[in-house]
Design an enzyme around this catalytic site. Structure first.
Site, PDB file in Angstrom:
ATOM      1  N   ILE A  30       0.852  -1.201   0.000  1.00 60.11           N
ATOM      2  CA  ILE A  30       0.000   0.000   0.000  1.00 60.11           C
ATOM      3  C   ILE A  30       0.886   1.249   0.000  1.00 60.11           C
ATOM      4  O   ILE A  30       0.576   2.241  -0.672  1.00 60.11           O
ATOM      5  CB  ILE A  30      -0.951  -0.008   1.225  1.00 60.11           C
ATOM      6  CG1 ILE A  30      -1.866  -1.233   1.179  1.00 60.11           C
ATOM      7  CG2 ILE A  30      -1.773   1.275   1.284  1.00 60.11           C
ATOM      8  CD1 ILE A  30      -2.741  -1.340  -0.052  1.00 60.11           C
ATOM      9  N   ASP A  82      -0.155  -7.812  -4.681  1.00 61.13           N
ATOM     10  CA  ASP A  82       0.228  -6.400  -4.682  1.00 61.13           C
ATOM     11  C   ASP A  82       0.080  -5.770  -6.064  1.00 61.13           C
ATOM     12  O   ASP A  82      -0.145  -4.565  -6.171  1.00 61.13           O
ATOM     13  CB  ASP A  82       1.665  -6.224  -4.189  1.00 61.13           C
ATOM     14  CG  ASP A  82       1.709  -6.125  -2.671  1.00 61.13           C
ATOM     15  OD1 ASP A  82       0.790  -5.515  -2.100  1.00 61.13           O
ATOM     16  OD2 ASP A  82       2.644  -6.679  -2.074  1.00 61.13           O
ATOM     17  N   ASP A 159      16.598 -11.058   4.998  1.00 64.71           N
ATOM     18  CA  ASP A 159      16.264 -12.403   4.494  1.00 64.71           C
ATOM     19  C   ASP A 159      17.323 -12.822   3.486  1.00 64.71           C
ATOM     20  O   ASP A 159      17.737 -12.012   2.644  1.00 64.71           O
ATOM     21  CB  ASP A 159      14.927 -12.392   3.735  1.00 64.71           C
ATOM     22  CG  ASP A 159      13.741 -12.011   4.605  1.00 64.71           C
ATOM     23  OD1 ASP A 159      13.889 -12.016   5.822  1.00 64.71           O
ATOM     24  OD2 ASP A 159      12.675 -11.702   4.020  1.00 64.71           O
ATOM     25  N   ILE A 160      17.729 -14.080   3.543  1.00 64.05           N
ATOM     26  CA  ILE A 160      18.694 -14.580   2.561  1.00 64.05           C
ATOM     27  C   ILE A 160      18.120 -14.413   1.156  1.00 64.05           C
ATOM     28  O   ILE A 160      18.787 -13.996   0.221  1.00 64.05           O
ATOM     29  CB  ILE A 160      19.027 -16.067   2.833  1.00 64.05           C
ATOM     30  CG1 ILE A 160      19.841 -16.173   4.119  1.00 64.05           C
ATOM     31  CG2 ILE A 160      19.790 -16.682   1.655  1.00 64.05           C
ATOM     32  CD1 ILE A 160      20.178 -17.587   4.510  1.00 64.05           C
ATOM     33  N   GLU A 161      16.832 -14.697   1.022  1.00 63.50           N
ATOM     34  CA  GLU A 161      16.193 -14.701  -0.295  1.00 63.50           C
ATOM     35  C   GLU A 161      16.290 -13.362  -1.025  1.00 63.50           C
ATOM     36  O   GLU A 161      16.375 -13.319  -2.243  1.00 63.50           O
ATOM     37  CB  GLU A 161      14.703 -15.046  -0.154  1.00 63.50           C
ATOM     38  CG  GLU A 161      14.410 -16.503   0.054  1.00 63.50           C
ATOM     39  CD  GLU A 161      14.467 -16.918   1.509  1.00 63.50           C
ATOM     40  OE1 GLU A 161      14.915 -16.093   2.357  1.00 63.50           O
ATOM     41  OE2 GLU A 161      14.099 -18.064   1.801  1.00 63.50           O
ATOM     42  N   GLN A 204      15.841   1.063  14.143  1.00 68.56           N
ATOM     43  CA  GLN A 204      17.294   1.297  14.105  1.00 68.56           C
ATOM     44  C   GLN A 204      18.027   0.054  13.610  1.00 68.56           C
ATOM     45  O   GLN A 204      18.926   0.131  12.779  1.00 68.56           O
ATOM     46  CB  GLN A 204      17.808   1.641  15.500  1.00 68.56           C
ATOM     47  CG  GLN A 204      17.268   2.949  16.059  1.00 68.56           C
ATOM     48  CD  GLN A 204      17.778   3.178  17.482  1.00 68.56           C
ATOM     49  OE1 GLN A 204      18.925   2.873  17.791  1.00 68.56           O
ATOM     50  NE2 GLN A 204      16.921   3.702  18.342  1.00 68.56           N
ATOM     51  N   GLY A 366     -12.963 -20.545  -7.171  1.00 65.11           N
ATOM     52  CA  GLY A 366     -12.405 -21.572  -6.290  1.00 65.11           C
ATOM     53  C   GLY A 366     -12.074 -22.823  -7.075  1.00 65.11           C
ATOM     54  O   GLY A 366     -12.285 -22.886  -8.296  1.00 65.11           O
ATOM     55  N   CYS A 393     -16.643 -17.103 -11.761  1.00 68.18           N
ATOM     56  CA  CYS A 393     -15.839 -18.266 -12.136  1.00 68.18           C
ATOM     57  C   CYS A 393     -16.410 -19.554 -11.532  1.00 68.18           C
ATOM     58  O   CYS A 393     -17.423 -20.026 -12.009  1.00 68.18           O
ATOM     59  CB  CYS A 393     -14.370 -18.038 -11.787  1.00 68.18           C
ATOM     60  SG  CYS A 393     -13.295 -19.011 -12.862  1.00 68.18           S
ATOM     61  N   HIS A 518     -13.239 -13.024 -14.292  1.00 70.45           N
ATOM     62  CA  HIS A 518     -13.023 -12.411 -12.975  1.00 70.45           C
ATOM     63  C   HIS A 518     -13.149 -10.888 -13.064  1.00 70.45           C
ATOM     64  O   HIS A 518     -12.152 -10.195 -13.245  1.00 70.45           O
ATOM     65  CB  HIS A 518     -11.627 -12.767 -12.453  1.00 70.45           C
ATOM     66  CG  HIS A 518     -11.505 -14.199 -12.063  1.00 70.45           C
ATOM     67  ND1 HIS A 518     -11.781 -14.633 -10.781  1.00 70.45           N
ATOM     68  CD2 HIS A 518     -11.152 -15.295 -12.774  1.00 70.45           C
ATOM     69  CE1 HIS A 518     -11.604 -15.944 -10.726  1.00 70.45           C
ATOM     70  NE2 HIS A 518     -11.220 -16.370 -11.924  1.00 70.45           N
ATOM     71  N   GLU A 520     -13.538  -8.845 -10.749  1.00 69.73           N
ATOM     72  CA  GLU A 520     -12.941  -8.147  -9.593  1.00 69.73           C
ATOM     73  C   GLU A 520     -11.571  -7.538  -9.913  1.00 69.73           C
ATOM     74  O   GLU A 520     -11.171  -6.554  -9.301  1.00 69.73           O
ATOM     75  CB  GLU A 520     -12.838  -9.097  -8.387  1.00 69.73           C
ATOM     76  CG  GLU A 520     -11.823 -10.234  -8.475  1.00 69.73           C
ATOM     77  CD  GLU A 520     -12.342 -11.507  -9.157  1.00 69.73           C
ATOM     78  OE1 GLU A 520     -13.332 -11.411  -9.921  1.00 69.73           O
ATOM     79  OE2 GLU A 520     -11.754 -12.579  -8.940  1.00 69.73           O
TER      80      GLU A 520
END
Ligand code: GLN
Length: 556
Positions: A30, A82, A159-161, A204, A366, A393, A518, A520
């Protein structure tokens, strides 16, 4: 050594990176979307890229319980949710190039290695993987012509990723040169103890972590339950080496669509414009403010029941929720969503009573058998009681099954997804799906044209007969049953150019529409989706003129 994929800058893109610290789930998406809106309000061409540092090539194969809804882009990419926020805040359609994953990047690098394109070199994370990441970001800038590319890095710093991605972005800031790149770090400032003392230590630490990999943040966005007091802002400024006006407080909001204005009120738009040398025009929020004012008007209320199988995790239905917010912002009627687990319906009369009391019913998409019988019960109730209904759907497919069972007397009617060898396969596998075994990216996906019957409810809602909507399915209405459904009253009023059924509706009902696609995914705050608008309008109309008290009870 110039790394493969590296091209000298030569073009003037500016990049804003949004990273996250302390914990995930802070609303980084966001924040990123809102920053995009800030630039858009200044008429600066902007686009957004999401980095998901997991090994899946895309979100298509992931369970909604883990990452929420799979958002389908117009090109058929099954993307992180996102991307939906970006499209809604920017009012722009994005494509698959805007969602990078570790899986996608590594796949490209490995394919190139197999083709011998690295000319005998040892292929490494630095510079080859980082080079590919930078190439993807530059390509998005070129393809869209954006002046600013926002890049949101999923996960949290440390994170390692996410390491290769942050390293690539650090390299990019060096290559683009001074004043072309900004780093925004989103962190949590928790409030602890009886007096609710704001704690800056986690911020921090996470900024220190970012510095350790060579990135100095320009802007800190502090999330938390309440606004930050001035002394806390000063403290963060001092410890994190950013000017006080670059510490931004974003407390929880009643609507995510407030966030651009919260950022704007603290001068973020001006700050970023100065930092990146962007044109400093007055931002235009006229439509956005109008949306928010209507959203809060509360002129009426309506309750919409959502019957699905992932109802505990609302993110699994995020775009539906947002579509109803958009309708609220257009009609000024407060839409309450009543979440009902489809599995409760066959065993819990109270759950069915909640559907009966609702002003409207939505049965979203679904997969699989779990919860299907409950969805059928809810749809039967909506159909027989005149409750406005939108089936999306799987919800659309279930509406056809329910109608075939109870109105056409085909008691064994089903989808072959649940009953592969049943007597009446009203919903069956798409021909193109037969013999397919690969799971990722193999459904009928993305934007496809749909032709609506003039005068139908769907055509009335859209105000036109030629539309384009996004799809994600393997099954379809079996053409062998279309005539019988129509004879019973469930009419196909939307078809793909090849004749495939896209919309079914009941003429003799306040609003009963099912769609294979869809809707939406295409609803926007400034342009609510016509079908969600029509559904809520029908619910409001029914409230004004209540149905006759002696309406026949549903079978259930
Ligand atoms: N399971 C159904 C199909 O594959 C519906 C899919 C969906 O709802 N997205 O066709």
């Amino acid at each position: 050594m110039p790394e493969p994929g590296y091209r000298p800058p030569g073009f003037s893109v500016k990049v804003i990176v949004v990273s996250g610290g302390v914990i995930s789930g802070l609303g980084k998406g966001i924040t990123t979307s809102s920053l995009g809106r800030l630039l858009k309000a200044r008429r600066i061409p902007v686009t957004i890229v999401k980095i998901d540092p997991y090994l899946n090539v895309d979100a298509g194969t992931m369970n909604p319980y883990q990452h929420g809804e799979v958002f389908v882009l117009k090109d058929g990419t099954e993307a992180d949710l996102d991307l939906g926020n970006y499209e809604r805040f920017l009012g722009q359609e994005l494509d698959g190039a805007h969602n990078l994953t570790t899986g996608k990047i590594y796949r490209t690098v490995i394919e190139r290695e197999r083709r011998g394109e690295y000319l005998g070199n040892t292929v490494q994370i630095i510079p080859h993987v980082t080079g590919e990441i930078k190439r993807c970001i530059r390509d998005v800038a070129k393809a869209t012509g954006a002046e600013v590319v926002l890049v949101e890095v999923g996960g949290t710093v440390g994170d390692i990723e996410s390491m290769p991605f942050l390293e690539a972005l650090r390299e990019l800031s060096y290559e683009l040169g001074e004043g072309r790149m900004a780093f925004v770090h989103t962190t949590l400032v928790p409030f602890v103890g009886a007096v609710g003392e704001a704690k800056t230590k986690p911020t921090q630490h996470s900024v220190r972590e970012l510095r350790a990999i060579g990135i100095r943040p320009n802007l800190i966005v502090a999330r938390g339950a309440a606004p930050l007091a001035p002394d806390i802002k000063t403290k963060i400024s001092l410890f994190c080496d950013v000017p006080p006006e670059a510490v931004i407080s974003v407390p929880d909001q009643s609507s995510i669509y407030e966030v651009p204005l919260v950022l704007e009120a603290q001068g973020v738009g001006g700050f970023l414009s100065r930092l990146l040398g962007l044109p400093a025009g007055e931002p235009d929020y006229a439509e956005w403010r109008e949306f928010l004012a209507t959203y809060r008007a509360d002129r009426a209320t309506v309750e919409v029941a959502i019957v699905g199988k992932y109802t505990e995790l609302h993110d699994a239905y995020l775009s539906h929720i947002e579509a109803f917010h958009h309708v609220q912002g257009r009609l000024g009627a407060t839409v309450h969503l009543s979440w009902i687990d489809a599995e409760d319906l066959p065993r819990d009369p109270a759950a069915l009573a909640r559907v009966r009391r609702a002003g409207a019913l939505l049965v979203p998409g679904g997969f699989g058998a779990r919860g299907a019988e409950g969805k059928l019960l809810a749809i039967e109730l909506a159909r027989s009681q005149g409750i406005p209904f939108l089936g999306v759907c799987y919800g659309f497919q279930m509406a056809a099954v329910e109608f075939a069972r109870h109105e056409l007397g085909l008691v064994a009617a089903n989808t072959t997804e649940i009953d592969p060898h049943g007597a009446d396969p009203v919903v069956c596998l798409l021909e193109a799906q037969q013999g397919l075994h690969e799971m990722g990216g193999t459904m009928r996906l993305g934007a496809q044209p749909v032709l609506l019957t003039a005068g139908s409810r769907a055509a009335q809602a859209y105000g036109r007969t030629e539309i384009e909507e996004r799809h994600r399915h393997r099954y379809e209405i079996n053409p062998a049953y279309v005539d019988r459904l129509r004879a019973g009253g469930l009419v196909a009023t939307g078809r793909a150019p090849d004749g495939r059924i896209e919309v079914l509706e009941l003429a003799d009902h306040p609003f009963f529409v099912g769609v294979q696609y869809h809707p939406e995914f295409r609803s926007r705050p400034e342009a609510p989706h016509p079908l969600y608008l029509a559904l809520v309008r029908a619910a409001l109309a029914r409230k004004e003129v209540p149905p006759p008290a002696a309406a026949a009870p549903a079978r259930a």
